[in-house]
Design an enzyme around this catalytic site. Sequence first.
Site, PDB file in Angstrom:
ATOM      1  N   SER A  36       0.691  -0.960  -0.013  1.00  0.00           N
ATOM      2  CA  SER A  36      -0.031  -0.112  -0.118  1.00  0.00           C
ATOM      3  C   SER A  36       0.766   1.416   0.060  1.00  0.00           C
ATOM      4  O   SER A  36       0.278   2.284  -0.524  1.00  0.00           O
ATOM      5  CB  SER A  36      -0.886   0.050   1.264  1.00  0.00           C
ATOM      6  OG  SER A  36      -0.188  -0.059   2.344  1.00  0.00           O
ATOM      7  N   ASP A 346      -3.796   7.900   8.118  1.00  0.00           N
ATOM      8  CA  ASP A 346      -4.901   6.971   8.465  1.00  0.00           C
ATOM      9  C   ASP A 346      -4.496   5.971   9.552  1.00  0.00           C
ATOM     10  O   ASP A 346      -5.094   5.130  10.026  1.00  0.00           O
ATOM     11  CB  ASP A 346      -5.418   6.275   7.352  1.00  0.00           C
ATOM     12  CG  ASP A 346      -4.365   5.346   6.767  1.00  0.00           C
ATOM     13  OD1 ASP A 346      -3.244   5.393   7.019  1.00  0.00           O
ATOM     14  OD2 ASP A 346      -4.783   4.538   5.869  1.00  0.00           O
ATOM     15  N   HIS A 349      -0.654   4.681   7.058  1.00  0.00           N
ATOM     16  CA  HIS A 349      -0.098   5.406   5.980  1.00  0.00           C
ATOM     17  C   HIS A 349       0.497   7.016   6.318  1.00  0.00           C
ATOM     18  O   HIS A 349      -0.230   7.766   6.924  1.00  0.00           O
ATOM     19  CB  HIS A 349      -0.813   5.316   4.456  1.00  0.00           C
ATOM     20  CG  HIS A 349      -1.077   3.821   4.509  1.00  0.00           C
ATOM     21  ND1 HIS A 349      -2.338   3.258   4.796  1.00  0.00           N
ATOM     22  CD2 HIS A 349      -0.439   2.853   3.773  1.00  0.00           C
ATOM     23  CE1 HIS A 349      -2.230   2.128   4.676  1.00  0.00           C
ATOM     24  NE2 HIS A 349      -1.359   1.746   3.959  1.00  0.00           N
TER      25      HIS A 349
END
Length: 389
Positions: A36, A346, A349
């Site tokens: 991610s 978040d 990240h």
Amino acid sequence: MKQICKLQIYVILLLPISIFSLPECNFPAVFNFGDSNSDTGALTAMFGEAAAPPPNGETFFGSPAGRVCDGRLLIDFIAEGLGVPYLSAFLDSMGTNFSHGANYATIGSTIRRQNTTIFQSGYSPISLDIQYAQLSNFKKRAQTTRRKGGVFKNLFPQEYDFSRALYTFDIGQNDLTAGYQLNMTTEQVKAYVPDVISEFTTTIKNVYTLGGRAFWIHNTGPVGCLPYIMDTQVITAAQVDKHGCAAPFNDVSQYFNRKLKEAIDQLRVDLHLAAITYVDIYSVKYSLIAQSEKLGFGDPFLVCCGNGGKYNFNNAMRCGSTKNVNGTEIVIVKSCEDPSSKIIWDGIHFTEVANRWIYNNIANGAYSDPPVPLQMACHRKDDLRPFYL
Ligand SMILES: *[C@@H]1O[C@H](CO)[C@@H](O)[C@H](O)[C@H]1NC(C)=O
Ligand SMILES: *[C@@H]1O[C@H](CO)[C@@H](O)[C@H](O)[C@H]1NC(C)=O
Ligand SMILES: *[C@@H]1O[C@H](CO)[C@@H](O)[C@H](O)[C@H]1NC(C)=O
Ligand SMILES: *[C@@H]1O[C@H](CO)[C@@H](O)[C@H](O)[C@H]1NC(C)=O
């Protein structure tokens, strides 16, 4: 850091002319592998927008862009720095253009295959070996597809570009958290790290065999500084370091990084023609967190897009969580007023502004071994000759 500074001085003293007179590499393409931290749309293409729902993307793209961030990721700044368009996710079938490379990273990817499905654990089925399989397939089919002519001719790289491209890697963090999710102890997680590193080097060797020569490899970040870890794991006061991070978890990241660095030193011996740049992402991210107050970000752990608690993070109600109100899904976990005032987006990240700061600090080679700038990452460590000479 200390070691890197020393290394830089060493190189500057011994090679006063060569390091500054290195020609730029002019990479025609970038192929990225990761999780991610660098997915630009693969998991959303596979599993739908819920993989990176609104408010992701709001700052730069204006709407969800397949990235877990308010805006651009480090890989986007890398693309900008190299003068190539943002990378299309290989698995995205809409509006993609692979003329300057492809991105195989997916949210939740690990180096090793996991024994759980994404629905059980959240880890992606697209592990690093599968990402390599996709590159291999892509390389094989790119030329036959180009020969169809018309629009296809300009959507895929030329054969030659695969050996002149930069191959970037940012993966490993999820292999570490996967063990903790299975309730393993830090010792148990450490015990499988050599196996993870071995799989990592296998993929790098495979890319080399396919013709790849320039590698830009990020080590893994300080997971112990992520609210996701600090909020879901048991951490005693004695385990909190001077900047507020969970030391045992950072120790595991550093252990992984030491093993990775050793493996890369060996790869430089084994892969004679490869130019491999190791980038100390751990140190640059840790440095950002340590300087948070000074840089005007305040509490480095206060999440922008979250929901309550000490860190404004709730693992059961993450950024973009929705609630059904009279038949319509409405977003209930929204972003903060000014995402550029926060480091963590978040809980897991980084924000776009943090990613830009990280880019600005690594692009000149200050955190790299060898200390070559991004645009010069085709230069080998031993003699700084570009790999193609
Ligand atoms: C998956 O299971 C196999 C067989 O038990 C084991 O060897 C392997 O280490 C497991 N992989 C992971 C990532 O836990
Ligand atoms: C793909 O991108 C390249 C480079 O930006 C551009 O030259 C080409 O026209 C694009 N192709 C299509 C079909 O958009
Ligand atoms: C790990 O521990 C938690 C809390 O005790 C438990 O709910 C969970 O089922 C355990 N997970 C595994 C994979 O054993
Ligand atoms: C949901 O619908 C009911 C009935 O139409 C209405 O009374 C209520 O206010 C609605 N709730 C919201 C949050 O819109």
